[in-house]
Design an enzyme around this catalytic site. Structure first.
Site, PDB file in Angstrom:
ATOM      1  CB  VAL A  54       6.982   6.436  14.872  1.00  0.00           C
ATOM      2  CG1 VAL A  54       6.662   7.212  13.598  1.00  0.00           C
ATOM      3  CG2 VAL A  54       8.266   5.636  14.685  1.00  0.00           C
ATOM      4  NE  ARG A  88      -0.301  11.870   8.045  1.00  0.00           N
ATOM      5  CZ  ARG A  88       0.278  13.037   8.221  1.00  0.00           C
ATOM      6  NH1 ARG A  88      -0.378  14.008   8.766  1.00  0.00           N
ATOM      7  NH2 ARG A  88       1.520  13.233   7.872  1.00  0.00           N
ATOM      8  NE  ARG A  91      -7.312   4.169   5.650  1.00  0.00           N
ATOM      9  CZ  ARG A  91      -6.398   4.699   6.463  1.00  0.00           C
ATOM     10  NH1 ARG A  91      -6.665   4.871   7.726  1.00  0.00           N
ATOM     11  NH2 ARG A  91      -5.217   5.067   6.002  1.00  0.00           N
ATOM     12  CG  ASP A 151       2.675   1.294   9.700  1.00  0.00           C
ATOM     13  OD1 ASP A 151       2.249   2.124  10.518  1.00  0.00           O
ATOM     14  OD2 ASP A 151       2.821   1.556   8.488  1.00  0.00           O
ATOM     15  CB  CYS A 161      -4.702  10.912  12.235  1.00  0.00           C
ATOM     16  SG  CYS A 161      -4.382   9.174  12.025  1.00  0.00           S
ATOM     17  NE  ARG A 198       0.125   9.731  10.806  1.00  0.00           N
ATOM     18  CZ  ARG A 198      -0.236   8.688  10.084  1.00  0.00           C
ATOM     19  NH1 ARG A 198      -1.410   8.163  10.209  1.00  0.00           N
ATOM     20  NH2 ARG A 198       0.592   8.164   9.211  1.00  0.00           N
ATOM     21  CE  LYS A 218      -1.812   1.624   4.091  1.00  0.00           C
ATOM     22  NZ  LYS A 218      -1.536   3.054   4.258  1.00  0.00           N
ATOM     23  CG  ASN A 219       2.370   2.772   3.539  1.00  0.00           C
ATOM     24  OD1 ASN A 219       1.184   3.038   3.302  1.00  0.00           O
ATOM     25  ND2 ASN A 219       2.852   2.661   4.761  1.00  0.00           N
TER      26      ASN A 219
HETATM   27  C1  UD1 Z   1       4.101   6.878   6.775  1.00  0.00           C
HETATM   28  C2  UD1 Z   1       3.267   5.659   6.465  1.00  0.00           C
HETATM   29  C3  UD1 Z   1       2.631   5.104   7.732  1.00  0.00           C
HETATM   30  C4  UD1 Z   1       3.704   4.849   8.790  1.00  0.00           C
HETATM   31  C5  UD1 Z   1       4.591   6.076   8.980  1.00  0.00           C
HETATM   32  C6  UD1 Z   1       5.776   5.799   9.880  1.00  0.00           C
HETATM   33  C7  UD1 Z   1       2.525   6.061   4.194  1.00  0.00           C
HETATM   34  C8  UD1 Z   1       1.400   6.389   3.285  1.00  0.00           C
HETATM   35  N1  UD1 Z   1       2.246   6.034   5.499  1.00  0.00           N
HETATM   36  O1  UD1 Z   1       3.235   7.869   7.321  1.00  0.00           O
HETATM   37  O2  UD1 Z   1       1.970   3.880   7.416  1.00  0.00           O
HETATM   38  O3  UD1 Z   1       3.087   4.548  10.022  1.00  0.00           O
HETATM   39  O4  UD1 Z   1       5.105   6.531   7.714  1.00  0.00           O
HETATM   40  O5  UD1 Z   1       6.530   4.753   9.396  1.00  0.00           O
HETATM   41  O6  UD1 Z   1       3.626   5.780   3.759  1.00  0.00           O
HETATM   42  N2  UD1 Z   1       5.826  14.560  11.342  1.00  0.00           N
HETATM   43  C9  UD1 Z   1       5.823  15.900  11.662  1.00  0.00           C
HETATM   44  N3  UD1 Z   1       5.642  16.813  10.637  1.00  0.00           N
HETATM   45  C10 UD1 Z   1       5.485  16.426   9.350  1.00  0.00           C
HETATM   46  C11 UD1 Z   1       5.496  15.048   9.032  1.00  0.00           C
HETATM   47  C12 UD1 Z   1       5.671  14.149  10.046  1.00  0.00           C
HETATM   48  O7  UD1 Z   1       5.955  16.286  12.827  1.00  0.00           O
HETATM   49  O8  UD1 Z   1       5.326  17.307   8.486  1.00  0.00           O
HETATM   50  C13 UD1 Z   1       5.999  13.554  12.410  1.00  0.00           C
HETATM   51  C14 UD1 Z   1       4.775  12.650  12.597  1.00  0.00           C
HETATM   52  O9  UD1 Z   1       3.828  13.259  13.439  1.00  0.00           O
HETATM   53  C15 UD1 Z   1       5.392  11.421  13.202  1.00  0.00           C
HETATM   54  C16 UD1 Z   1       6.767  11.351  12.509  1.00  0.00           C
HETATM   55  O10 UD1 Z   1       7.013  12.656  12.014  1.00  0.00           O
HETATM   56  O11 UD1 Z   1       5.577  11.583  14.589  1.00  0.00           O
HETATM   57  C17 UD1 Z   1       6.880  10.363  11.393  1.00  0.00           C
HETATM   58  O12 UD1 Z   1       5.773  10.494  10.529  1.00  0.00           O
HETATM   59  P1  UD1 Z   1       5.874  10.230   8.960  1.00  0.00           P
HETATM   60  O13 UD1 Z   1       7.066   9.394   8.654  1.00  0.00           O
HETATM   61  O14 UD1 Z   1       5.733  11.523   8.248  1.00  0.00           O
HETATM   62  O15 UD1 Z   1       4.563   9.362   8.726  1.00  0.00           O
HETATM   63  P2  UD1 Z   1       3.711   9.368   7.407  1.00  0.00           P
HETATM   64  O16 UD1 Z   1       4.606   9.681   6.267  1.00  0.00           O
HETATM   65  O17 UD1 Z   1       2.487  10.171   7.598  1.00  0.00           O
END
Ligand code: UD1
Length: 420
Positions: A329, A94, A399, A307, A118, A123, A22-23
Site C-alpha cells: 500500500v 493528512r 494521534r 496499518d 509524510c 501519499r 479513529k478512521n
Molecule cells: C487511509 C487511512 C490510513 C491507512 C490507509 C490505507 C484514514 C484517515 N487513513 O489513508 O490509516 O493506512 O487508508 O489503508 O482513513 N494514493 C494516490 N493518490 C491519491 C490517494 C492515494 O496515489 O490521491 C495512493 C497512496 O499513496 C497509497 C494508496 O493510494 O499508496 C492508498 O492510500 P489511501 O487509501 O488513499 O490512504 P489514505 O486514505 O490516505
C-alpha cells in the site's frame, strides 16, 4: 516531549475494551459541515490528538462544537463562516483533506492546504482532485493550497484507478449534495467507509452499495442532524491481540467487531494463537508459546491492513523461523525496521519486502517512533524484549491510540510515560 518506558518480558493477561475507530470518526466530523438543519451527535469518540486537530480545524471554520463527559461530540454547522483549512493544522494530519469534498458540496468553495509529505510515503491527493474536477469543480493549486470552487457538483461515474480510502470518502461525501447520481467504481470497502455511509444515510443521504466495489450516491437537497455511534477500532483491536501474542499471553477483547479483523485472526492462528470469538469479543491465548512465523501481504480491505504491518513485523521478529512481509500500500512503510534491528531483530528490507529471521529474544534499547503504527510496533517489541525499551517521539502514538499505556497496564504490562 514525552517518552514511554517499557519493561519487557511480562506476560499480558486480562480484559481490555476497544475505543471508537479513529478512521471512522475523522470523516464523520468532516461530513458534519454539510448539515443544513439540526445538530450532529457522534458517540464512541476516541480520546486522540487527531480528533482534537479535526475539531480545531472545524472550529476555525466557525463550527460550534461541544463535548460531554462521555466524550460524545455535538456539532452545529449553522455557525460556519469560512471554508479555509490552514497549513498549520493540515500538515499535522493528512486526513484533513476530508473537508474538501464536504465544503465544496455545501458551500461551493474551499481553500485547503495540501497535506504535504509524510514519513510513510509520498501519499498524494491527485485521485481526490481529479474526481472532484470530474464532478464539475474548478480546482487550482498554488502557494501550497488547493483553491476549489463550483456552482453545484454534478453526479458522474468515477472509476478510481487505484483504491483510496479517503479518496472514496471525499467523493461519496461530495456526491451526497450533488445533482443526480454519483457512482464510485473500485471504491474502498473498509468498514470505516461503510460506517461513514451509514452515518450519512442517517442524516438523509441516499447511499447504497457501501462495502462493495461500487458505491452509488443519489444526490439530495440537504442533510439534517442525527445521532450516531462510531464503530470500534479494528487496528486498536489488532494491536492488542499482537501485544498479547508477542508476550505469550491470554486476553479478552471487548467492544470490538470480530469479523472486521478476520484476516488478522487468521494470521494469528497461523502464528499459533488459540482464538475464540463472538460478534463483539475476541479471546486470544498464546499459551506462553513462541510464535510460528507468518508471511503477510498488505492490501486494501479485506486484505491484511497496512496499518497492522509494523505490529505483525514485530511479532515475526521473535518467531521461530523466517518470514516475509510484503507492503503493497505505502512505498516507505518500513521505518520501524531499523529501530527493531537496534533491539536485536534481524530484518532486511529490499524494496517493498521485509525478510525476517526470528530471534529467541529482543533486547531493550532507546528507539524512536517515526509514524503512528511504527510507534505501536516499537511498544510491542519492547513488551517482548529483555530489559527496558524507551520509545521516543510518542506524539505519534497519541494521534491514534486512546490511552494506550493505561490499557496495556491494565493487562499487566510495565509501561510508564516520562518527560524526555
Ligand atoms: C487511509 C487511512 C490510513 C491507512 C490507509 C490505507 C484514514 C484517515 N487513513 O489513508 O490509516 O493506512 O487508508 O489503508 O482513513 N494514493 C494516490 N493518490 C491519491 C490517494 C492515494 O496515489 O490521491 C495512493 C497512496 O499513496 C497509497 C494508496 O493510494 O499508496 C492508498 O492510500 P489511501 O487509501 O488513499 O490512504 P489514505 O486514505 O490516505
Amino acid at each position: 516531549m514525552d517518552k514511554l518506558i517499557v519493561e519487557g518480558k511480562n506476560i499480558l493477561s486480562g480484559t481490555v475494551s476497544v475505543s471508537g475507530a479513529k478512521n471512522a470518526v475523522l470523516p464523520m466530523l468532516c461530513a458534519s459541515v454539510m448539515i443544513s438543519d439540526g445538530l450532529v451527535i457522534i458517540k464512541n469518540i476516541p480520546h486522540l490528538n487527531d480528533v482534537t486537530t479535526t475539531t480545531s480545524l472545524l472550529a476555525k471554520m466557525g463550527m460550534t462544537i461541544t463535548m460531554d463527559e462521555s466524550m460524545n461530540i455535538q456539532l452545529d454547522s449553522s455557525t460556519i463562516n469560512n471554508t479555509f483549512a490552514p497549513y498549520e493544522l493540515v500538515k499535522t494530519m493528512r486526513s484533513s483533506i476530508l473537508v474538501l469534498g464536504p465544503l465544496l458540496a455545501k458551500h461551493g468553495n474551499a481553500k485547503v492546504s495540501l497535506p504535504g509529505g509524510c514519513a510513510i510515503g509520498t501519499r498524494p491527493v491527485n485521485l481526490h482532485i481529479e474526481a472532484l474536477r470530474k464532478m464539475g469543480a474548478k480546482l487550482d493549486i498554488f502557494n501550497g493550497y488547493i483553491h476549489a470552487k463550483c456552482k453545484k457538483l454534478q453526479g458522474v461515474t468515477i472509476e478510481f484507478p487505484q483504491i483510496s480510502v479517503t479518496g472514496t470518502e471525499n467523493i461519496l461525501m461530495a456526491g451526497c449534495l450533488a445533482d443526480g447520481i454519483t457512482t464510485i467504481r473500485n471504491a474502498a470497502r473498509e468498514p470505516e467507509v461503510v460506517d461513514l455511509c451509514n452515518f450519512l444515510n442517517k442524516m438523509g443521504a441516499k447511499i447504497s452499495g457501501q462495502g462493495t466495489e461500487t458505491i452509488i450516491i443519489e444526490g439530495v437537497e440537504k442533510l439534517k442532524g442525527a445521532s450516531y455511534t462510531a464503530l470500534p477500532d479494528r487496528i486498536e483491536t489488532g494491536t492488542f491481540l499482537i501485544a498479547a501474542a508477542i508476550t505469550g499471553g491470554k486476553i479478552l477483547i471487548k467492544d470490538t467487531i470480530s469479523s472486521h479483523v478476520a484476516i488478522i485472526l487468521e494470521k494469528l492462528k497461523e502464528a499459533g494463537a488459540y482464538i475464540k470469538t463472538t460478534e463483539s469479543t475476541i479471546e486470544l491465548d498464546m499459551k506462553k508459546k513462541r510464535p510460528t512465523p507468518v508471511n503477510i501481504t498488505t492490501g486494501p480491505y479485506p486484505m491484511f491492513p497496512t496499518d497492522m504491518q509494523a505490529q505483525m513485523t514485530a511479532l515475526n521478529s521473535i518467531a521461530k523461523g523466517k518470514s516475509e512481509v510484503l507492503e503493497n500500500v505505502f512505498e516507505n512503510r518500513f521505518m520501524h525496521v531499523q529501530e527493531m534491528n537496534r533491539m536485536g531483530a534481524q530484518i532486511e528490507v529490499k524494496e517493498n519486502c521485509a525478510s525476517i529471521v526470528g530471534q529467541d529474544t529482543l533486547k531493550g534499547a532507546p528507539v524512536m517512533a517515526t509514524d503512528l503504527r511504527a510507534s505501536a510496533s516499537l511498544i510491542l517489541a519492547g513488551l517482548a524484549a529483555e530489559g527496558v525499551t524507551e520509545v521516543g517521539r510518542i506524539y505519534h502514538i497519541d494521534r491514534g491510540y486512546d490511552c494506550i499505556e493505561e490499557k496495556l497496564k491494565q493487562l499487566g504490562a510495565k509501561i510508564t510515560r516520562e518527560p524526555m
